[in-house]
Write a protein that holds these residues in place. Structure first.
Motif, mmCIF file in Angstrom:
data_model
loop_
_atom_site.group_PDB
_atom_site.id
_atom_site.type_symbol
_atom_site.label_atom_id
_atom_site.label_comp_id
_atom_site.label_asym_id
_atom_site.label_seq_id
_atom_site.Cartn_x
_atom_site.Cartn_y
_atom_site.Cartn_z
ATOM 1 N N LYS A 50 0.848 -1.189 0.000
ATOM 2 C CA LYS A 50 0.000 0.000 0.000
ATOM 3 C C LYS A 50 0.880 1.234 0.000
ATOM 4 O O LYS A 50 1.876 1.302 0.729
ATOM 5 C CB LYS A 50 -0.883 0.024 1.243
ATOM 6 N N LYS A 54 -2.713 3.757 -3.259
ATOM 7 C CA LYS A 54 -2.438 2.952 -4.459
ATOM 8 C C LYS A 54 -1.639 1.726 -4.047
ATOM 9 O O LYS A 54 -1.287 1.563 -2.887
ATOM 10 C CB LYS A 54 -1.660 3.774 -5.489
ATOM 11 N N THR A 55 -1.358 0.877 -5.017
ATOM 12 C CA THR A 55 -0.539 -0.297 -4.756
ATOM 13 C C THR A 55 0.761 -0.185 -5.537
ATOM 14 O O THR A 55 0.753 -0.055 -6.762
ATOM 15 C CB THR A 55 -1.279 -1.588 -5.174
#
Length: 104
Positions: A50, A54-55
């Motif tokens: 994370k 977002k990733t």
């Protein structure tokens, strides 16, 4: 595991370890064998973390490709082949995205 590619498939027998942390998952792997000798060695990891809503995906791999089973010769280092290998690995990486979304 078989990565389908052109002009042949890269097969490998490998072990994976998955490490779970708060907000982060890392998959580590090591290749132990390749029946068609397409993958001589591969050790690496992919991390999903994370990051500001977002990733982040961090992919690391040190691999040595083997012989071309079609022509029984060492794999040439042509730019078009490098592009195809990159496309194959990116497609494989996309499959990790479908797992958390339940689209496997």
């Amino acid at each position: 595991m078989i990565l389908k590619g052109v002009p042949f498939n890269m097969d490998m027998t490998k072990a994976e370890i998955i490490e779970y942390e708060e907000g982060k998952i890392t998959v580590y792997w090591r290749v132990f064998a390749s029946e068609n000798k397409s993958t001589l060695s591969d050790v690496g990891s992919v991390t999903f973390a994370k990051q500001e809503g977002k990733t982040a995906v961090i992919f690391r791999s040190a691999h040595q490709l083997g012989s071309n089973p079609i022509f029984e010769c060492p794999m040439p280092n042509f730019p078009i082949l490098q592009k195809e290998i990159m496309r194959t690995f990116l497609k494989h990486l996309e499959s990790y995205q479908t797992r958390p979304e339940g689209n496997s």
